[in-house]
Write a protein that holds these residues in place. Structure first.
Motif, short mmCIF file in Angstrom:
data_model
loop_
_atom_site.label_atom_id
_atom_site.label_comp_id
_atom_site.label_asym_id
_atom_site.label_seq_id
_atom_site.Cartn_x
_atom_site.Cartn_y
_atom_site.Cartn_z
N UNK A 21 0.84 -1.29 0.09
CA UNK A 21 -0.01 -0.12 0.01
C UNK A 21 0.98 1.14 0.03
N UNK A 22 0.28 2.37 -0.44
CA UNK A 22 0.92 3.68 -0.20
C UNK A 22 0.39 3.92 1.23
N UNK A 23 1.54 4.40 1.94
CA UNK A 23 1.01 5.05 3.24
C UNK A 23 0.37 6.34 3.23
N UNK A 24 0.39 7.01 2.25
CA UNK A 24 -0.45 8.20 2.03
C UNK A 24 0.15 9.33 3.16
N UNK A 25 1.53 9.34 3.28
CA UNK A 25 2.18 10.39 4.19
C UNK A 25 2.10 9.79 5.74
N UNK A 26 1.75 8.70 6.15
CA UNK A 26 1.64 8.65 7.54
C UNK A 26 2.92 7.85 7.57
N UNK A 27 3.53 8.07 8.76
CA UNK A 27 4.91 7.33 9.28
C UNK A 27 4.54 6.35 9.95
N UNK A 28 5.04 5.08 9.27
CA UNK A 28 4.84 3.77 10.02
C UNK A 28 6.12 3.15 9.90
N UNK A 29 6.37 2.01 10.70
CA UNK A 29 7.55 1.17 10.81
C UNK A 29 7.19 -0.16 10.99
N UNK A 30 8.17 -1.14 10.72
CA UNK A 30 7.73 -2.34 10.89
C UNK A 30 7.49 -2.83 12.13
N UNK A 31 6.30 -3.79 12.19
CA UNK A 31 5.68 -4.18 13.37
C UNK A 31 4.63 -3.55 13.85
N UNK A 32 4.42 -2.15 13.33
CA UNK A 32 3.16 -1.52 13.63
C UNK A 32 1.95 -2.23 13.22
N UNK A 33 0.84 -1.73 14.08
CA UNK A 33 -0.33 -2.30 13.65
C UNK A 33 -1.13 -1.12 12.99
N UNK A 34 -1.78 -1.70 11.80
CA UNK A 34 -2.49 -0.55 11.13
C UNK A 34 -3.87 -1.01 10.55
N UNK A 35 -4.78 -0.13 10.25
CA UNK A 35 -6.12 -0.28 9.81
C UNK A 35 -6.12 0.11 8.28
N UNK A 36 -6.45 -0.82 7.53
CA UNK A 36 -6.32 -0.83 6.06
C UNK A 36 -7.64 -0.94 5.54
N UNK A 50 -9.69 -2.20 2.46
CA UNK A 50 -9.57 -3.08 1.34
C UNK A 50 -10.84 -3.10 0.57
N UNK A 51 -10.58 -3.88 -0.62
CA UNK A 51 -12.00 -4.30 -0.95
C UNK A 51 -13.17 -4.97 -0.31
N UNK A 52 -12.66 -5.78 0.67
CA UNK A 52 -13.59 -6.48 1.50
C UNK A 52 -13.67 -5.73 2.72
N UNK A 53 -13.24 -4.44 2.66
CA UNK A 53 -13.81 -3.58 4.02
C UNK A 53 -12.49 -3.16 4.75
N UNK A 54 -12.59 -2.76 5.98
CA UNK A 54 -11.82 -2.37 6.91
C UNK A 54 -11.13 -3.45 7.59
N UNK A 55 -9.61 -3.52 7.52
CA UNK A 55 -9.05 -4.99 8.13
C UNK A 55 -7.84 -4.51 8.84
N UNK A 56 -7.37 -5.12 9.82
CA UNK A 56 -6.51 -4.96 10.83
C UNK A 56 -5.29 -5.82 10.17
N UNK A 57 -4.06 -5.02 10.17
CA UNK A 57 -2.99 -5.77 9.68
C UNK A 57 -1.77 -5.40 10.50
N UNK A 58 -0.64 -5.99 10.18
CA UNK A 58 0.79 -5.78 10.69
C UNK A 58 1.74 -5.38 9.57
N UNK A 59 2.30 -4.25 9.96
CA UNK A 59 3.51 -3.72 8.95
C UNK A 59 4.75 -4.67 8.98
N UNK A 60 4.87 -5.28 7.81
CA UNK A 60 6.04 -6.41 7.87
C UNK A 60 7.17 -5.82 6.82
#
Length: 159
Positions: free
Chosen positions: A21-36, A38-48
């Protein structure tokens, strides 16, 4: 120096496939938990993975049906926004809601506006029709359907 683009790789399951994904200007790092979203709706993910890549090598595959499931996105506008980075199209129609891979001209996409957007950006990448063809359809009818789908694809990209 060269212009760089930041991409973020996330996993929705511990050993699942990585989605970028494009982080759209957000500062994220590996192991952060993010809400993304997707075509299936809002999903919880881990930045790897967080990576910057050379702008010249940044290429995008756009799925027309995934854009169509969102009421507030316009396919022609998104196509123009992605411009020279757009290298692969997965083309199919859809309705707002589930991703059901409809035949073009069967859902909500304005294919004439989309075809014009492809011309405007001088698209010269891969145009792939991504449809559900019924397994139970007899072979000779399936072959006819493939010819029909190819004709629709040719119409869209040569319109």
């Amino acid at each position: 120096g060269k212009k760089m683009k930041k991409i973020v790789g996330v996993r929705f399951k511990p050993v699942g496939k990585i989605y970028y994904f494009n982080p759209a200007g957000l500062e994220v790092k590996e192991n952060d938990r993010v809400i993304v979203e997707t075509a299936r709706g809002i999903e919880f993910a881990e930045v790897v993975l967080v990576k910057e890549i050379d702008d010249d090598n940044f290429q995008i595959c756009l799925d027309t049906g995934h854009v169509a499931v969102y009421e507030d996105l316009d396919l022609a506008e998104e196509t123009r926004r992605l411009g020279k980075h757009l290298k692969v199209m997965h083309a199919h129609d859809n309705i707002v809601g589930p991703d059901i891979h409809l035949l073009p001209f069967s859902g909500r996409i304005d294919w004439k506006a989309y075809a014009q957007a492809l011309k405007d950006i001088e698209f010269d990448g891969v145009f792939n029709m991504e449809l559900v063809i019924p397994d139970k359809l007899p072979l000779h009818l399936r072959e006819n359907m493939f010819r029909h789908v190819a004709a629709i694809g040719n119409y869209i990209i040569n319109e």
